[in-house]
Design a protein around this motif. Structure first.
Motif, PDB file in Angstrom:
ATOM      1  N   ILE A   1      -3.960 -11.898   3.450  1.00 45.12           N
ATOM      2  CA  ILE A   1      -3.720 -10.531   2.977  1.00 45.12           C
ATOM      3  C   ILE A   1      -2.232 -10.247   3.128  1.00 45.12           C
ATOM      4  CG2 ILE A   1      -4.320  -8.098   3.250  1.00 45.12           C
ATOM      5  CD1 ILE A   1      -6.788  -9.088   4.868  1.00 45.12           C
ATOM      6  N   GLU A   2      -1.632  -9.736   2.070  1.00 43.05           N
ATOM      7  CA  GLU A   2      -0.200  -9.457   2.119  1.00 43.05           C
ATOM      8  C   GLU A   2       0.076  -8.039   1.611  1.00 43.05           C
ATOM      9  OE1 GLU A   2       4.023 -11.620   0.907  1.00 43.05           O
ATOM     10  OE2 GLU A   2       2.135 -12.292   0.008  1.00 43.05           O
ATOM     11  N   PHE A   3       0.680  -7.247   2.463  1.00 40.27           N
ATOM     12  CA  PHE A   3       1.120  -5.905   2.089  1.00 40.27           C
ATOM     13  C   PHE A   3       2.606  -5.985   1.737  1.00 40.27           C
ATOM     14  CE2 PHE A   3      -2.334  -5.470   5.125  1.00 40.27           C
ATOM     15  CZ  PHE A   3      -3.151  -4.517   4.539  1.00 40.27           C
ATOM     16  N   ILE A   4       2.941  -5.560   0.529  1.00 39.63           N
ATOM     17  CA  ILE A   4       4.330  -5.620   0.067  1.00 39.63           C
ATOM     18  C   ILE A   4       4.788  -4.216  -0.314  1.00 39.63           C
ATOM     19  CG2 ILE A   4       5.929  -6.649  -1.590  1.00 39.63           C
ATOM     20  CD1 ILE A   4       3.866  -8.891  -2.016  1.00 39.63           C
ATOM     21  N   GLU A   5       5.642  -3.629   0.513  1.00 38.43           N
ATOM     22  CA  GLU A   5       6.164  -2.278   0.275  1.00 38.43           C
ATOM     23  C   GLU A   5       5.027  -1.303  -0.048  1.00 38.43           C
ATOM     24  OE1 GLU A   5       9.429  -1.109   0.469  1.00 38.43           O
ATOM     25  OE2 GLU A   5       9.810  -3.038   1.424  1.00 38.43           O
ATOM     26  N   THR A   6       3.904  -1.485   0.621  1.00 40.37           N
ATOM     27  CA  THR A   6       2.704  -0.689   0.330  1.00 40.37           C
ATOM     28  C   THR A   6       2.877   0.761   0.787  1.00 40.37           C
ATOM     29  OG1 THR A   6       1.384  -2.686   0.649  1.00 40.37           O
ATOM     30  CG2 THR A   6       0.205  -0.568   0.598  1.00 40.37           C
ATOM     31  N   THR A   7       2.692   1.677  -0.148  1.00 33.06           N
ATOM     32  CA  THR A   7       2.846   3.105   0.127  1.00 33.06           C
ATOM     33  C   THR A   7       1.619   3.848  -0.380  1.00 33.06           C
ATOM     34  OG1 THR A   7       5.261   2.984  -0.035  1.00 33.06           O
ATOM     35  CG2 THR A   7       4.267   5.152  -0.332  1.00 33.06           C
ATOM     36  N   LYS A   8       1.164   4.803   0.423  1.00 29.16           N
ATOM     37  CA  LYS A   8       0.049   5.640   0.000  1.00 29.16           C
ATOM     38  C   LYS A   8       0.367   7.086   0.330  1.00 29.16           C
ATOM     39  CE  LYS A   8      -4.026   6.917  -1.444  1.00 29.16           C
ATOM     40  NZ  LYS A   8      -4.394   6.867  -2.862  1.00 29.16           N
ATOM     41  N   GLU A   9       0.328   7.931  -0.706  1.00 32.39           N
ATOM     42  CA  GLU A   9       0.608   9.358  -0.539  1.00 32.39           C
ATOM     43  C   GLU A   9      -0.628  10.178  -0.873  1.00 32.39           C
ATOM     44  OE1 GLU A   9       3.884  10.085  -3.119  1.00 32.39           O
ATOM     45  OE2 GLU A   9       5.380   9.209  -1.758  1.00 32.39           O
TER      46      GLU A   9
ATOM     47  N   ASN B   1       3.978   4.115   4.585  1.00 31.87           N
ATOM     48  CA  ASN B   1       5.373   4.244   4.186  1.00 31.87           C
ATOM     49  C   ASN B   1       6.030   2.870   4.117  1.00 31.87           C
ATOM     50  OD1 ASN B   1       7.931   5.128   3.622  1.00 31.87           O
ATOM     51  ND2 ASN B   1       8.210   6.290   5.514  1.00 31.87           N
ATOM     52  N   HIS B   2       5.938   2.238   2.937  1.00 30.03           N
ATOM     53  CA  HIS B   2       6.595   0.946   2.686  1.00 30.03           C
ATOM     54  C   HIS B   2       6.199  -0.103   3.725  1.00 30.03           C
ATOM     55  CE1 HIS B   2       9.099   2.672  -0.491  1.00 30.03           C
ATOM     56  NE2 HIS B   2       9.285   3.713   0.321  1.00 30.03           N
ATOM     57  N   ILE B   3       4.892  -0.394   3.779  1.00 34.42           N
ATOM     58  CA  ILE B   3       4.366  -1.373   4.729  1.00 34.42           C
ATOM     59  C   ILE B   3       4.601  -2.787   4.208  1.00 34.42           C
ATOM     60  CG2 ILE B   3       2.277  -2.281   5.815  1.00 34.42           C
ATOM     61  CD1 ILE B   3       3.045   0.381   6.960  1.00 34.42           C
TER      62      ILE B   3
ATOM     63  N   THR C   1      -0.309   4.057  -3.698  1.00 37.74           N
ATOM     64  CA  THR C   1       0.509   4.846  -4.615  1.00 37.74           C
ATOM     65  C   THR C   1       1.633   3.995  -5.192  1.00 37.74           C
ATOM     66  OG1 THR C   1       0.039   6.801  -3.267  1.00 37.74           O
ATOM     67  CG2 THR C   1       1.850   6.972  -4.846  1.00 37.74           C
ATOM     68  N   ALA C   2       2.163   3.109  -4.347  1.00 33.91           N
ATOM     69  CA  ALA C   2       3.240   2.211  -4.763  1.00 33.91           C
ATOM     70  C   ALA C   2       3.147   0.941  -3.943  1.00 33.91           C
ATOM     71  CB  ALA C   2       4.603   2.882  -4.572  1.00 33.91           C
TER      72      ALA C   2
END
Length: 359
Positions: A2-10, A22-24, A58-59
């Motif tokens: 599992i890879e989180f790349i700049e993961t953002t959720k708003e 915030n950018h995980i 979100t991003a």
């Protein structure tokens, strides 16, 4: 993997935007039992729910075995989700159905043949030790048994990844231990990668090989469990570690250090592995003109490796204290001097997180 790349959720809350993630950037390797720990509101539940798209980022991206699930068609997504199992804090079972029927649900929803359902459900119920409870209803079971049903249901589709959302926080300590042992078996015998979130550092200590600490939607510290326990860097991490490995010093000791004329020093000694068995304290007392007072000590085990803390006070001439300090360091034992200034910081932090200030 599992890879989180700049993961953002708003999330939109009224007129405000709340950034839960915030950018995980984080990687869970194949075969890991990876723990994510944080206080309530840190974002850990949101993080784990992005893996199977219960929450869509979100991003940024979340890659599962190299695949970005948001790029798939509905049919492709259904197939990939079969490879991801999930167990929940409050079980999410149907009281109106039997144990067998609850476990069979994912296969029935996928249109699996009845003979295959019977075979696979029986197999996983035997694995979790509930083969004799197949025809019982959920409200007839204990909390630990209910969670075993939840684990069986997650395993019945033969996933490659298992997500654990506070899977033991509703259980008593003895039941928690048995569930963690079961999850270790799941990891080893089925080669399933486990990502689990928790607010209990004991869970991290007992089962995980790697851990990430979250705060305010961000990863503030990450590494293998032994490194994080032996040398936490952030205050939040230190707070979690101290809930399991008590190495905090009474504030009365810090007060004494304020009046210190240089004839005493307090040190936090950390022993790892074979170093735990060294008779260092007695050797120091014999070799140098210092008195050694043991203020606190304990030993725990991390991933099968003993790990010990010893807080000592060395009293004597400055030169002798320095010789003793260097002697201990040459034994490959970590030595951290405890200062009165650190006491002021510790006092402030304990109050900020609601610790009972003692001493």
């Amino acid at each position: 993997m599992i890879e989180f790349i700049e993961t953002t959720k708003e999330f939109q809350v009224g007129q405000s935007t709340v950034k839960a993630l915030n950018h995980i950037n984080l990687t869970v390797q194949k075969g890991d039992i990876f723990g994510v720990i944080g206080f309530s509101g840190a974002g850990k539940s949101t993080l784990i729910r992005t893996v199977n798209l219960l929450e869509e980022p979100t991003a940024g991206q979340v890659l599962v075995n190299g695949i970005n699930l948001t790029s798939l068609s509905k049919k492709q997504l259904r197939e990939e989700k079969k490879k991801i199992g999930m167990i929940f804090q409050h079980f999410n079972l149907l009281n109106s159905k039997t144990v067998f029927e609850n476990v069979a649900m994912p296969l029935e929803l996928a249109g699996t043949q009845k003979t295959i359902i019977e075979s696979q459900v029986s197999e996983v119920l035997a694995f979790v030790g509930l083969e004799d409870k197949a025809n019982r209803y959920i409200d007839e079971l204990s909390g630990g048994q209910k969670q075993r049903v939840g684990i069986a249901r997650a395993l019945v589709t033969k996933p490659k990844i298992l997500l654990c959302d506070e899977a033991t926080s509703a259980l008593d300590p003895q039941t928690t231990k048995s569930i963690l042992e079961l999850l270790k078996r799941v990891n080893i015998e089925f080669s399933i990668t486990i990502l689990m979130i928790t607010h209990e550092m004991e869970v991290i200590r007992d089962i995980c090989n790697r851990v990430a600490v979250m705060e305010n939607g961000q990863i503030i510290e990450e590494g293998n469990v032994l490194d994080i326990f032996s040398a936490p860097k952030e205050d939040t991490t230190k707070n979690f570690v101290q809930s399991v490995v008590r190495d905090d010093i009474p504030l009365s000791i810090y007060e004494q250090l304020k009046e210190n004329n240089g004839s005493k020093r307090v040190y936090n000694m950390k022993f790892i592995g074979v170093d735990v068995g060294q008779p260092v304290v007695s050797q120091v007392a014999k070799r140098f003109n210092v008195d050694v007072n043991v203020l606190f000590g304990n030993i725990t085990e991390l991933q099968g490796i003993p790990f010990g803390h010893l807080i000592v006070e060395l009293v004597g001439p400055k030169a002798e204290i320095q010789k003793a300090f260097l002697y201990i360091q040459h034994k490959n034992i970590q030595m951290e001097e405890v200062s009165a200034h650190e006491g002021e910081r510790a006092n402030h932090y304990r109050r900020s997180v609601g610790y009972a200030v003692h001493g």
